[in-house]
Design a protein around this motif. Sequence first.
Motif, PDB file in Angstrom:
ATOM      1  N   ALA A 148      89.112 -28.941 -79.422  1.00  0.00           N
ATOM      2  CA  ALA A 148      89.307 -29.894 -78.335  1.00  0.00           C
ATOM      3  C   ALA A 148      90.709 -30.498 -78.321  1.00  0.00           C
ATOM      4  O   ALA A 148      90.886 -31.717 -78.445  1.00  0.00           O
ATOM      5  N   PRO A 149      91.754 -29.667 -78.159  1.00  0.00           N
ATOM      6  CA  PRO A 149      93.115 -30.221 -78.053  1.00  0.00           C
ATOM      7  C   PRO A 149      93.217 -31.127 -76.832  1.00  0.00           C
ATOM      8  O   PRO A 149      92.794 -30.768 -75.731  1.00  0.00           O
ATOM      9  N   THR A 150      93.767 -32.316 -77.053  1.00  0.00           N
ATOM     10  CA  THR A 150      93.736 -33.351 -76.020  1.00  0.00           C
ATOM     11  C   THR A 150      95.120 -33.789 -75.569  1.00  0.00           C
ATOM     12  O   THR A 150      95.350 -34.023 -74.389  1.00  0.00           O
ATOM     13  N   ALA A 151      96.048 -33.919 -76.496  1.00  0.00           N
ATOM     14  CA  ALA A 151      97.377 -34.449 -76.176  1.00  0.00           C
ATOM     15  C   ALA A 151      98.442 -33.605 -76.851  1.00  0.00           C
ATOM     16  O   ALA A 151      98.189 -32.966 -77.889  1.00  0.00           O
ATOM     17  N   LEU A 152      99.652 -33.630 -76.258  1.00  0.00           N
ATOM     18  CA  LEU A 152     100.774 -32.881 -76.817  1.00  0.00           C
ATOM     19  C   LEU A 152     102.037 -33.734 -76.761  1.00  0.00           C
ATOM     20  O   LEU A 152     102.158 -34.639 -75.933  1.00  0.00           O
ATOM     21  N   ALA A 153     102.998 -33.384 -77.615  1.00  0.00           N
ATOM     22  CA  ALA A 153     104.316 -34.019 -77.576  1.00  0.00           C
ATOM     23  C   ALA A 153     105.345 -33.027 -78.078  1.00  0.00           C
ATOM     24  O   ALA A 153     105.105 -32.315 -79.061  1.00  0.00           O
ATOM     25  N   ALA A 200     103.201 -39.625 -79.978  1.00  0.00           N
ATOM     26  CA  ALA A 200     104.545 -40.063 -79.590  1.00  0.00           C
ATOM     27  C   ALA A 200     105.502 -39.763 -80.734  1.00  0.00           C
ATOM     28  O   ALA A 200     105.177 -39.988 -81.909  1.00  0.00           O
ATOM     29  N   VAL A 201     106.686 -39.254 -80.392  1.00  0.00           N
ATOM     30  CA  VAL A 201     107.748 -38.983 -81.367  1.00  0.00           C
ATOM     31  C   VAL A 201     108.877 -39.966 -81.122  1.00  0.00           C
ATOM     32  O   VAL A 201     109.269 -40.191 -79.968  1.00  0.00           O
ATOM     33  N   HIS A 433      93.911 -30.971 -70.332  1.00  0.00           N
ATOM     34  CA  HIS A 433      93.890 -32.416 -70.555  1.00  0.00           C
ATOM     35  C   HIS A 433      95.285 -33.028 -70.600  1.00  0.00           C
ATOM     36  O   HIS A 433      95.650 -33.835 -69.757  1.00  0.00           O
ATOM     37  N   GLY A 434      96.090 -32.704 -71.595  1.00  0.00           N
ATOM     38  CA  GLY A 434      97.414 -33.292 -71.744  1.00  0.00           C
ATOM     39  C   GLY A 434      98.508 -32.312 -71.356  1.00  0.00           C
ATOM     40  O   GLY A 434      98.300 -31.104 -71.321  1.00  0.00           O
ATOM     41  N   ILE A 435      99.693 -32.862 -71.075  1.00  0.00           N
ATOM     42  CA  ILE A 435     100.839 -32.030 -70.718  1.00  0.00           C
ATOM     43  C   ILE A 435     102.094 -32.591 -71.372  1.00  0.00           C
ATOM     44  O   ILE A 435     102.243 -33.811 -71.546  1.00  0.00           O
ATOM     45  N   ALA A 436     103.003 -31.686 -71.758  1.00  0.00           N
ATOM     46  CA  ALA A 436     104.307 -32.076 -72.318  1.00  0.00           C
ATOM     47  C   ALA A 436     105.359 -31.171 -71.717  1.00  0.00           C
ATOM     48  O   ALA A 436     105.133 -29.970 -71.525  1.00  0.00           O
TER      49      ALA A 436
END
Length: 438
Positions: A148-153, A200-201, A433-436
């Motif tokens: 379940a990958p949700t967020a990326l950075a 967040a980086v 879900h998430g995008i970067a």
Amino acid sequence: MKTTAVVMVIAMGFALSGCPVTGGTKYTVGGTVTGLSGTGLVLQINGSDDLSFGANGGFDFGDRLANNDAYAVTIKAQPSNPAQTCTVRNGSGTIDKASITNVIVTCTQTGRFAYVANRQSNTVSAYAIESGALAPIGGSPFAANGMAPTALAVDPNGQFLFVANSGSSSVSVFSIDAATGALTTVDLSTAAGSGPDALAVDPTDHYLFVANLTSNNVSAYAIDNGTLTPVPGSPFNVGAEPASLAIDPNGNFLYVTNFTGNNVTVFLIDLSNGMLSNISGSPFAAGAGPVSIAIDPTEAFAFVANEGANSLSAYSLTASTGALTAVPGSPFAAGTNPESLTVDPAGRYVFAANVDAANQVATYAITPSNGALTFVSAAAAGALPISVAIDPSGQFVYAVNFNSNNVSAYTVDTSGALTAVAGSPFAAGVQPHGIAID
């Protein structure tokens, strides 16, 4: 010889103790360059002492300054191969008995690649950005190496992609091929807290922060060539259900929205080790269900999407302390259940993804004098636009549509209004879900 040695030791003692050395300067000014892709960047301090760069990393000017001397770091020449725009933060002040180490030079260009986390299919879709359109990269989608990958950075240097896997409580790390955008696994799985939901980086590319939705804390890691090591004291406790993260452009403060706490926790980041500590006045009140936060590039304002209240909170931001103060008229009415928001690189507009009945991306103009928001227009999106992002140049906006398994792409005109890019929407995996953007 014996007398000379004594003199040298005495001089060194004065230097180490912070006392002035007669007849010379003593403090350095330096910091970090991130995002540099080519050559041609030249910095100056106080109009001289040219410093040229061909790579990212730390730097110090050769000129050393005395206590109480003023300093100003400026850009003499922008990169030209490829063309980029670099900006300086923390670049001016007065020496106060210590060397300056926190100058941040950030270089950007038009977005090259986009990455989307597909929650149900446990993959990451990778795209090349071509005039705003999304073209799948060879090998895409890539296995997320977690559930379940949700967020990326993407890190500020565009070298690594970090993926939060909410189902397996882990973070995966990939290296990014600078020429093609293809992903290669660096670290299969680094343990995080329960239900990691946001990443967040920091602007210097030293630390990664992860919001753990169900364990109510934030994990902090030192980044070393893509390898993650927990910082001392990690994880750090926050309010109920931390849902999103943002870092101020100067890299001093971490902002965390607490979804069921209806507030925003603000941490001071210890730049020497990545440790977090609460600032005075934290947490700050938000609306019901604050689910997303964004900070404008000038560091004057912060904006929060309140999903449960159908509103956007706007705050003036005190750069020296990190404190938030509601601007006049806040909160501002939004569409139904605003789920995600982003601010354009020039600090002119807020773009908010409104889900449920609306299924749109709305544009709000930011009043420069006080941060108040004025509705501009709205553009149709797919079903349940759950995440929104803007490319570094501010030309294109992207909305990830969770229920229609695709990504809407828009061009941004001079008024902030959005127009669909030819070919939009673009296919993604199951439950994106998430995008970067890199």
